[in-house]
Design a protein around this motif. Structure first.
Motif, short mmCIF file in Angstrom:
data_model
loop_
_atom_site.label_atom_id
_atom_site.label_comp_id
_atom_site.label_asym_id
_atom_site.label_seq_id
_atom_site.Cartn_x
_atom_site.Cartn_y
_atom_site.Cartn_z
N CYS A 7 17.92 41.10 10.21
CA CYS A 7 19.38 41.27 10.13
C CYS A 7 20.10 40.08 10.77
O CYS A 7 21.10 39.59 10.23
N VAL A 66 26.11 44.44 7.57
CA VAL A 66 24.85 44.12 8.25
C VAL A 66 24.98 44.40 9.74
O VAL A 66 24.05 44.90 10.39
N THR A 72 24.21 47.93 10.66
CA THR A 72 22.76 48.15 10.79
C THR A 72 22.25 47.58 12.11
O THR A 72 21.43 48.20 12.79
N SER A 126 19.94 37.31 8.37
CA SER A 126 20.85 37.56 7.24
C SER A 126 22.29 37.21 7.59
O SER A 126 22.99 36.56 6.81
#
Length: 540
Positions: free
Chosen positions: A445, A522, A525, A448
């Motif tokens: 993550c 994101v 998360t 990302s």
């Protein structure tokens, strides 16, 4: 500290504070705590610039300092706090949802400035709100001040530690760096201020608020300046309290998705859980594994006004929640009609597991998700058992297991029958370690988000010339509208941007908005996984 986290910290620092602060911040993240002159030497930056950069980082709570026995002051970066900058839009939106535009601007000012006095925040926010109002309307300082008090009462803002009075009174030489302290009871204590006034609109640079030109304005000496009523008392946003709110929202949503879809009276279970969390939000610390025990009678009295369910129905719902296999709600006693708690650790574990399942389903398909759930439920399984229980052909099951094993979603445990670990005499059991899988996913993550930020910066850089042209045109149109220009003149200025350029701007805006939305998603998360990992590590 992984390379993905360092890269993300670097991008966030550069975006918010510029290259010099980013250089110093990343150096401290990589090397740990260091004294001032070592930082200046290692980074090749002048001492003056290092001091200014450290001031900025300390102001925003991104760097802490400590005095060692020899009197040397060392500075240490707070990487986890730097990563919180990614969540600033979410903090501001939450304040807007709970406390309208006034709360939004208060939190925004505190996040942008790091630390501020209450009087300065109130005046700045009142001025900004007055700017957006119709002519003739203004925002009263008292109204902004009331919202600030409500934010402090619910612990969304808190006071910063101060230099104790005894340290100032000490006649000896001053210490190399001040020691800041604050007691728990004073952390949310709002000073009594009599802020009387209204927000002011910005005027042109040649005139003040009364309309008088600058030349006619008498010069005021600094001696006549009134002292600030709360001078020395600074406030900051309490990010842990916001995280507690996000966690509670996630738990309520999970209960609504699981329980309320099977009931005729919608949202009842989730409303009960929301009420329990609201009652515990100030009494329970953000890192506690359980909320404080609440009796059934207390919960009934605290349900929202107009929520018409009887005490008997409430008890039935509480029993249903306590008997649920996920164990979000637990029963801790029978006094007061039954004592109930919310198991925050198990709730976070369930949410983290659901996130992992969702990622596996999206990446590898529903069959892999079925195998993952099966291994999670049975704890340890051999390959043949996975094939039989999941009812999937041997070749496909083997491929899926190896795929998830190579991506670290599941792990393999060897149990030898003999000391020589011969493969023919060893059991190979598949198992799921949620903690290590969550850490692996969290790392991805971070990568990302870093990629999303770089892509957004690339898109903006590629279209820099067009963006600058668009801003110039908008500025010309705004100034012409202010002077009462005709429609034909405005139309002529607008045509300076051609149709293809306008289309390119629309595409850029759409792409940047998508990238921004992806960053926020994101980060949701990331928050969930970080909360679960932190909760699990504390219990070990």
């Amino acid at each position: 500290m992984t390379q993905a986290e360092i890269k993300l910290c670097s991008l966030l620092l550069q975006e918010h504070f510029g290259e010099i602060v980013e250089k110093i911040g990343v150096h401290l993240i990589r090397t740990g705590s260091q004294p001032l002159r070592v930082i200046a030497h290692d980074t090749g930056t002048s001492l003056d610039q290092v001091k200014k950069a450290l001031c900025v980082l300390i102001q925003h709570n991104l760097v802490i300092y400590q005095v060692h026995k020899r009197g040397v002051v060392e500075y240490e970066a707070q990487c986890s706090r730097v990563l919180r900058m990614l969540r600033y839009p979410r903090y501001i939106y939450t304040a807007k949802t709970l406390y309208s535009d006034t709360g939004e601007l208060i939190v925004e000012e505190l996040l942008l400035n790091g630390k501020m006095a209450m009087s300065a925040v109130v005046k700045k926010v009142a001025d900004r709100l007055t700017e957006t109002m119709e002519d003739g309307k203004t925002m009263d300082y008292a109204e902004v001040s009331n919202t600030f008090v409500r934010l402090a009462d619910t612990h969304f803002v808190q006071r910063c530690p101060l230099v104790p009075a005894t340290e100032n009174a000490d006649p000896g030489p001053p210490p190399p760096a001040p020691t800041l302290v604050i007691s728990e009871k004073d952390m949310y204590l709002v000073p009594k201020l009599s802020l009387i006034g209204k927000g002011k609109r910005r005027r042109s640079s040649d005139e003040d608020a009364t309309g008088e030109p600058k030349a006619k304005r008498p010069k005021h000496t600094t001696d006549n300046k009134e002292p600030i009523p709360d001078d020395g008392i600074y406030w900051q946003a309490n990010l842990d309290r916001f995280h507690q709110h996000f966690r509670d929202q996630g738990i309520v949503s999970a209960v609504a998705n699981r329980m309320d879809q099977f009931t005729f009276q919608t949202q009842t279970s989730s409303e009960i859980v929301r009420t329990m969390l609201r009652m515990s939000e100030i009494t329970t610390s953000s890192s506690a594994p359980f909320t404080q025990p609440l009796s059934s009678n207390e919960i009934f009295r605290s349900l929202p006004v107009g929520y018409n369910i009887s005490k008997q129905v409430l008890d039935q719902y509480l029993t249903l929640l306590a008997d649920d296999p996920l164990e979000f709600v637990g029963k801790s006693g029978d006094s007061g009609g039954g004592m109930y708690v919310i198991n925050l650790h198990k709730a976070l574990g369930s949410l983290a597991t659901a996130t992992l399942e969702s990622v596996i389903q999206e990446r590898f398909g529903s069959r892999c998700a079925r195998i993952f759930r099966l291994v999670l439920q049975k704890k340890h399984l051999e390959q043949k058992q996975v094939e039989d229980f999941a009812m999937i052909p041997a070749k496909e099951a083997k491929d899926m297991l190896y795929k998830m094993l190579s991506e670290n979603f599941i792990s393999l445990q060897e149990i030898p029958k003999t000391p020589d670990h011969a493969p023919s005499r060893t059991f190979y059991l598949y198992t799921v370690n949620i903690l290590s899988a969550a850490r692996m996913l969290l790392h991805r993550c971070y990568k990302s988000v870093a990629n999303l930020i770089e892509r957004r910066q690339f898109e903006t850089k590629e279209n820099k010339r067009l963006l600058e042209k668009s801003q110039r045109v908008e500025a010309i149109i705004a100034s012409m509208q202010a002077t009462g220009a005709e429609e034909a003149q405005l139309q002529e200025i607008e045509e300076m941007i051609t149709a293809p350029e306008r289309q390119q701007l629309e595409t850029l805006k759409r792409n940047v908005n998508k990238l921004d939305a992806c960053e926020i998603q994101v980060d949701e998360t990331i928050f969930l996984l970080e909360s679960y990992i932190e909760s699990t590590v504390k219990r070990q």
